[in-house]
Design an enzyme around this catalytic site. Structure first.
Site, PDB file in Angstrom:
ATOM      1  N   GLN A 229       0.831  -1.216   0.000  1.00 30.79           N
ATOM      2  CA  GLN A 229       0.000   0.000   0.000  1.00 30.79           C
ATOM      3  C   GLN A 229       0.865   1.265   0.000  1.00 30.79           C
ATOM      4  OE1 GLN A 229      -3.214   0.083  -0.469  1.00 30.79           O
ATOM      5  NE2 GLN A 229      -3.819  -2.034  -0.085  1.00 30.79           N
TER       6      GLN A 229
ATOM      7  N   CYS B 220      -9.941  -9.038   0.717  1.00 29.10           N
ATOM      8  CA  CYS B 220      -9.767 -10.497   0.764  1.00 29.10           C
ATOM      9  C   CYS B 220     -10.579 -11.115   1.883  1.00 29.10           C
ATOM     10  CB  CYS B 220      -8.310 -10.875   0.932  1.00 29.10           C
ATOM     11  SG  CYS B 220      -7.189  -9.534   0.770  1.00 29.10           S
TER      12      CYS B 220
HETATM   13  N1  PMP Z   1      -0.466  -6.949   1.274  1.00 26.54           N
HETATM   14  C1  PMP Z   1      -1.260  -5.873   1.341  1.00 26.54           C
HETATM   15  C2  PMP Z   1      -0.962  -4.815   2.346  1.00 26.54           C
HETATM   16  C3  PMP Z   1      -2.356  -5.756   0.487  1.00 26.54           C
HETATM   17  O1  PMP Z   1      -3.147  -4.685   0.577  1.00 26.54           O
HETATM   18  C4  PMP Z   1      -2.606  -6.785  -0.457  1.00 26.54           C
HETATM   19  C5  PMP Z   1      -3.791  -6.710  -1.389  1.00 26.54           C
HETATM   20  N2  PMP Z   1      -5.027  -6.711  -0.714  1.00 26.54           N
HETATM   21  C6  PMP Z   1      -1.732  -7.878  -0.491  1.00 26.54           C
HETATM   22  C7  PMP Z   1      -0.674  -7.924   0.381  1.00 26.54           C
HETATM   23  C8  PMP Z   1      -1.928  -8.989  -1.476  1.00 26.54           C
HETATM   24  O2  PMP Z   1      -1.522  -8.546  -2.739  1.00 26.54           O
HETATM   25  P1  PMP Z   1      -1.839  -9.387  -4.048  1.00 26.54           P
HETATM   26  O3  PMP Z   1      -3.269  -9.121  -4.361  1.00 26.54           O
HETATM   27  O4  PMP Z   1      -0.910  -8.828  -5.081  1.00 26.54           O
HETATM   28  O5  PMP Z   1      -1.545 -10.816  -3.769  1.00 26.54           O
END
Ligand code: PMP
Length: 346
Positions: free
Chosen positions: A150, A290
């Protein structure tokens, strides 16, 4: 839904037009396997290396220190799978939390001193509240990792004290499903074994178009960093001014990113407010994307000191390039009505 009413940029960003063009062009032109030695293979290889340099320029490192992965989840899990005892902050993204659990690691409060461990991880900007921590301030001799998902392209980064860092392209207007790991000394035990791609560190035929798109997104972000930051700050201040309601409280520490605003709304379930706002044509979220299907309160908000009830009545608004001051004022007006409406139903 009008694009300017999308206020969920922390979940993902729309790919920039320049990225879309570059990805389409790469899929059309760079048809070879980047690991083949013929001309088409070499062209794809050159495209990858050019993108690697652009990502490295944004991160402030050299290209050899960047390994492409499928995203920040993979990069986080890679760090978790390395040798040695492991501890991570309680504000981590679910991918890090699950990785730490699988590795038998422990958690610590990132505002307190770090425990003794061979490896430590501490998220740079919380995806739930925007709260920032400075992993380099942890007084430790451990191998240090940060999840900078982020932060990349949003706030100036300094990787000086860090050994590893995770990145994802889709939070900075790049394609989904592509990310990177920064490795300070350039070497790591192979994560994926196989054909030996990425200098043996992560095997598998590279996602050429995704990488090219990531490169273009990184180049754009570098040019727009200050402008985008000011824009987010402006929208945040508009929303805070317009949304002056009793029982609505920002959940953020002194040091927080202007891109993310978590709001605790007394007496309103976050999930219901997200649904009500969706009907009104706005996208916001209740916690991390997620885990937004889950009804359990966010472990990150609990770790930050909120009660279960407070965590369940918290929503996240996150800003980006296509939001305008006008759409932010509209958001505030609709939030006000939606909150009043939900409270009157109780
Ligand atoms: N870390 C953080 C702080 C995130 O915001 C996210 C995405 N929600 C992720 C990891 C995972 O990233 P990715 O969707 O590329 O797997």
């Amino acid at each position: 839904m009008r694009r300017e009413n999308y206020f969920d940029y922390a979940a993902t960003t729309p790919a920039a037009p320049e990225v879309i063009r570059a990805v389409a062009e790469s899929m059309t032109e760079e048809i070879g396997n980047p690991h083949s030695i013929h001309a088409l293979g070499r062209a794809a290889h050159v495209a990858i290396e050019s993108a690697r340099s652009k990502v490295a320029a944004l991160v402030g490192c050299s290209p050899e220190q960047i390994v492409f992965t499928s995203g920040a989840t993979e990069s986080n899990l890679w760090f978790c799978a390395m040798e040695g005892s492991l501890a991570a902050g309680t504000w981590e993204h679910s991918s890090m939390r699950e990785g730490v659990r699988r590795a038998g690691g422990t958690f610590f409060d990132p505002t307190q001193s770090a425990p003794t461990a061979d490896r430590l991880s501490c998220i740079l900007v919380s995806n739930e509240t925007g709260d920032m921590t400075d992993p380099s301030a942890l007084s430790t001799t451990a191998v240090l990792h940060t999840d900078a998902t982020q932060a990349l392209g949003k706030i100036p980064l300094s990787l000086e004290a860090l050994d590893f860092a995770s990145f994802s392209a889709h939070k900075l207007y790049g394609p989904k499903g592509i990310g990177a790991m920064y490795i300070r000394d350039g070497h790591a035990e192979p994560w994926f074994i196989g054909g030996g791609q990425e200098e043996g560190r992560r095997s598998g035929t590279a996602n050429v178009a995704g990488i090219v798109g990531f490169g273009v997104a990184a180049e754009l972000a570098l040019h727009r960093l200050e402008h985008d930051f000011d824009h987010a700050q402006q929208l945040l201040s508009v929303l805070m001014t317009e949304l002056d309601l009793p029982g609505v409280r920002p959940v953020r520490g002194r040091d927080a990113s202007p891109y993310i605003l978590a709001l605790n709304i007394d007496g309103v379930a976050g999930q219901s407010l997200v649904e009500e706002m969706d009907l009104r044509g706005f996208a916001i979220s209740a916690g991390a994307a997620c885990s937004s299907q889950s009804t359990a309160p966010s472990p990150v908000l609990l770790a930050m000191g909120l009660s279960e009830h407070e965590a369940r009545s918290t929503v996240r608004i996150s800003f980006g390039r296509e939001n305008t001051e006008e759409s932010t004022r509209d958001l505030a007006a609709h939030l006000t009505k939606a909150i009043q409406n939900l409270k009157s139903l109780k």
